[in-house]
Design a protein around this motif. Structure first.
Motif, PDB file in Angstrom:
ATOM      1  N   ALA A  92       6.038   6.194   5.158  1.00 13.12           N
ATOM      2  CA  ALA A  92       5.179   7.034   5.980  1.00 13.12           C
ATOM      3  C   ALA A  92       4.891   8.382   5.333  1.00 13.12           C
ATOM      4  CB  ALA A  92       5.817   7.250   7.357  1.00 13.12           C
ATOM      5  N   ASP A  93       5.722   8.779   4.385  1.00 13.90           N
ATOM      6  CA  ASP A  93       5.567  10.081   3.767  1.00 13.90           C
ATOM      7  C   ASP A  93       5.027   9.904   2.348  1.00 13.90           C
ATOM      8  OD1 ASP A  93       6.479  13.080   3.626  1.00 13.90           O
ATOM      9  OD2 ASP A  93       7.231  12.125   1.798  1.00 13.90           O
ATOM     10  N   LYS A  94       4.075  10.746   1.984  1.00 11.97           N
ATOM     11  CA  LYS A  94       3.402  10.601   0.691  1.00 11.97           C
ATOM     12  C   LYS A  94       4.385  10.622  -0.483  1.00 11.97           C
ATOM     13  CE  LYS A  94       0.019  12.975  -2.042  1.00 11.97           C
ATOM     14  NZ  LYS A  94      -0.880  14.095  -2.221  1.00 11.97           N
ATOM     15  N   THR A  95       5.261  11.641  -0.485  1.00 14.31           N
ATOM     16  CA  THR A  95       6.203  11.765  -1.598  1.00 14.31           C
ATOM     17  C   THR A  95       7.174  10.593  -1.626  1.00 14.31           C
ATOM     18  OG1 THR A  95       6.063  14.128  -1.213  1.00 14.31           O
ATOM     19  CG2 THR A  95       7.744  13.379  -2.755  1.00 14.31           C
ATOM     20  N   LEU A  96       7.706  10.251  -0.444  1.00 16.68           N
ATOM     21  CA  LEU A  96       8.667   9.146  -0.389  1.00 16.68           C
ATOM     22  C   LEU A  96       8.012   7.821  -0.791  1.00 16.68           C
ATOM     23  CD1 LEU A  96      10.842   9.850   2.789  1.00 16.68           C
ATOM     24  CD2 LEU A  96      11.437  10.168   0.375  1.00 16.68           C
ATOM     25  N   ALA A  97       6.738   7.648  -0.424  1.00 16.61           N
ATOM     26  CA  ALA A  97       6.035   6.419  -0.802  1.00 16.61           C
ATOM     27  C   ALA A  97       5.952   6.308  -2.324  1.00 16.61           C
ATOM     28  CB  ALA A  97       4.639   6.396  -0.188  1.00 16.61           C
ATOM     29  N   ILE A 139       3.447  -3.164  -1.355  1.00 17.16           N
ATOM     30  CA  ILE A 139       4.493  -2.323  -0.763  1.00 17.16           C
ATOM     31  C   ILE A 139       3.904  -1.307   0.219  1.00 17.16           C
ATOM     32  CG2 ILE A 139       6.320  -0.632  -1.209  1.00 17.16           C
ATOM     33  CD1 ILE A 139       6.845  -2.070  -3.859  1.00 17.16           C
ATOM     34  N   THR A 140       2.938  -0.502  -0.230  1.00 18.65           N
ATOM     35  CA  THR A 140       2.410   0.529   0.674  1.00 18.65           C
ATOM     36  C   THR A 140       0.993   0.208   1.140  1.00 18.65           C
ATOM     37  OG1 THR A 140       1.366   1.854  -1.051  1.00 18.65           O
ATOM     38  CG2 THR A 140       3.690   2.306  -0.588  1.00 18.65           C
ATOM     39  N   GLY A 141       0.357  -0.787   0.533  1.00 18.55           N
ATOM     40  CA  GLY A 141      -1.040  -1.082   0.857  1.00 18.55           C
ATOM     41  C   GLY A 141      -1.969   0.051   0.440  1.00 18.55           C
ATOM     42  N   GLY A 142      -1.466   0.955  -0.406  1.00 20.19           N
ATOM     43  CA  GLY A 142      -2.277   2.101  -0.839  1.00 20.19           C
ATOM     44  C   GLY A 142      -2.025   3.346   0.018  1.00 20.19           C
TER      45      GLY A 142
END
Lengths: 287, 291
Positions: free
Chosen positions: B151-156, B235-238
């Motif tokens: 859910a978080d940009k950096t963590l993704a 994994i993140t779908g982008g």
């Protein structure tokens, strides 16, 4: 006596050499465990009863175990079909790649004809062409050949490997001249020379290219993702995510599907590890 | 004379033809077809409306093109140094003088043989909040946190890079390991007599010997990372909100979801030139190494 002392001092020397060896081996063990735990976890989850869930990480690895998930997946899903598709496509791709690249490499290495250098350079250009960046026009071309959504459409675009030609050519160049010449004097045809003499000598290079082509095809995602529409023609990399996405919170059944997809490759890896490692250093360094 | 040369040429034809045809249709033709498509308003059903360079102008003005190209570049920047250093570290571990050598090598390489679908799925479930293995381990060692990895940009990005390292570092590790094993023992023995420390041996013998293969690995890694697509899609779908979407995913969406193959081919051309330049540099470097 002398040999005992020398082996003792040799051992002492080894210990002197690296006082930190034990620490480093311990680090190695920890890192190795981190690398394989997810895979072992997958195998354990796949034998837990369907619907099992826990917040205790250790509990995943403890009994009760069951194999009923495997039965369910094999009976009620297309996983086995996808496994077969992946295997079949990878196998045929590998055979065709080896056949056409070795024939071309033989001609360039051993035969005399006009424009040979030009043709070889033309093949070399292929090394610089990234398949990912030509995938949209490739789709249009394969579509105009009516090969979208077919085995042939999956296989044929992947077989013209310039790297294979280059590696095999340099290997064929190393076949002793006398062997070739005496075969020709004996009236051996080029095809017989290729098939009976040169090819058997090139086994290590063929094995390396074969392993790479197989793994590459097995893991290929982008092209099957684009070109296959029917569920029955999916390969594993394309089919598994579709299957997994039908489960959002349940671990066990999708994990079993992933385990079924992985167990054959893990076994193949354990059997062929040496050849795979050799193949990587071989092709990696060559190109 | 001429006739004889012609007969010789004909003998080579059956050997060359199968490769030549496949190569021509599936490798060379797409380059020209792609150029043609990029000049048209081309879709899946009714095609062909010549638009000249309009697609290229659109591309330069398209913020999503620049964003996804940047995301791909960021992935290259994040993975290349970490991948090379980790590969070197793992190769040094797998080269230790211990019985566990083969176990180390096998463990570090094992993830690379798994399908991208499997590793992505493992990642998703291991990184899930509340029940995933990673979060439960984090809490079991006493850290009070419940990170939402996707859910978080950096963590993704951390997740994607971490999973990619775990999955594909083995290949580079083997290349380093082969080079390590080719360094003659006599170098180390001689330096030992001269009283060199372990660190000095590593700094002045091992490292310089690894530079040629290191250069090959860096360039191969940059090339491979520019082609990233599958694990991010799975994994993140982008996401979140397009923050990790790579260029190839955007090309795919424009071509097959928005049904604009002409524009997708135009952006593919941009990617084509980036990769072409990188592989020319790579091949030049390789030729340098061989001489």
């Amino acid at each position: 006596m002398a040999s005992i002392t020398s082996s003792k001092s040799r051992k002492a020397l080894d210990r002197n050499r690296d006082p930190l060896l034990k620490v480093k081996v311990t680090i190695g063990v920890i890192v190795a465990i981190v690398f394989i735990v997810p895979i072992i976890w997958m195998l354990f989850v796949s034998i837990k009863p369907d619907g099992f869930s826990t917040s205790n990480p250790i509990a995943w690895f403890l009994p009760p175990y069951t194999i009923s998930n495997y039965v369910t997946i094999i009976m009620d899903s297309l996983i086995l079909r996808w496994l077969f598709n992946s295997f079949f496509v990878a196998l045929v791709t590998t055979i065709l790649t080896l056949a056409i690249t070795s024939l071309a490499a033989f001609a360039i290495s051993q035969m005399k004809f006009r424009f040979k250098n030009f043709i070889f350079i033309f093949f070399l250009l292929g090394l610089m062409i990234p398949g990912e960046a030509t995938i949209i026009p490739l789709y249009e071309i394969v579509k105009s050949m009516n090969l979208i959504d077919s085995y042939a459409g999956l296989i044929l675009p992947m077989i013209a490997s310039p790297l294979g030609v280059i590696i095999l050519k340099s290997f064929f160049d190393g076949v002793p001249k006398e062997v070739i010449e005496s075969a020709i004097i004996d009236g051996c045809s080029y095809f017989k020379l290729f098939y009976k003499i040169v090819l058997p000598l090139a086994k290590p290079a063929m094995a390396a290219i074969g392993i790479f082509t197989f793994i590459g095809s097995w893991n290929n995602f982008l092209w099957p993702y684009l070109s296959i529409l029917s569920e029955t023609l999916y390969t594993l990399p394309v089919g598994l995510p579709v299957f997994n996405s039908t489960y959002s919170q349940a671990y066990v059944l999708p994990m079993t599907a992933n385990a079924i997809a992985s167990i054959p490759v893990i076994i193949a890896f354990l059997i062929f590890e040496k050849q795979i490692v050799k193949g990587i250093s071989f092709t990696g360094i060559k190109g | 004379m001429n006739k004889k040369a012609w007969i010789k040429d004909m003998k080579a034809v059956p050997f060359l033809l199968p490769f030549f045809i496949a190569y021509l249709i599936f490798t060379i033709l797409p380059i020209f077809k792609g150029l043609q498509m990029s000049l048209y308003d081309w879709n899946l059903v009714k095609k062909m409306d010549f638009v000249g360079l309009e697609n290229y102008v659109d591309m330069i003005k398209d913020p999503f093109f620049w964003q996804t190209l940047w995301n791909t570049t960021l992935f290259v920047i994040l993975t290349t140094p970490t991948m090379v250093l980790l590969a070197l570290g793992l190769a040094l571990l797998a080269n230790l003088n211990t019985k566990l050598k083969t176990f180390f090598r096998g463990s570090f390489f094992l993830p690379s043989i798994l399908s991208v679908a499997v590793i992505s799925f493992l990642a998703i479930f291991m990184l899930q909040p509340y029940s995933g293995l990673v979060n439960t381990v984090i809490q079991a060692i006493g850290i009070e946190a419940e990170p939402f990895w996707m859910a978080d940009k950096t963590l993704a990005w951390v997740s994607i890079v971490g999973v990619t390292l775990w999955w594909s570092v083995g290949f580079n590790m083997i290349l380093f390991l082969t080079s390590l094993q080719e360094i003659p023992d006599t170098y180390y023995e001689a330096s030992e007599i001269d009283g060199a420390t372990r660190w000095e041996q590593f700094r002045y013998i091992t490292l310089p010997q690894l530079i040629p293969i290191g250069r090959v690995i860096i360039l191969l890694q940059i090339l491979a990372s520019y082609k990233v697509f599958a694990q991010i899609l799975l994994i993140t779908g982008g996401g979140p909100g397009g923050a990790t979407r790579p260029l190839i995913q955007y090309i795919y969406e424009v071509g097959f979801t928005q049904n604009n193959l002409g524009y997708a081919a135009t952006m593919s051309y941009a990617l084509f030139f980036i990769l072409l330049i990188l592989s020319i540099i790579q091949l030049k470097n390789q030729r340098l190494e061989e001489n």
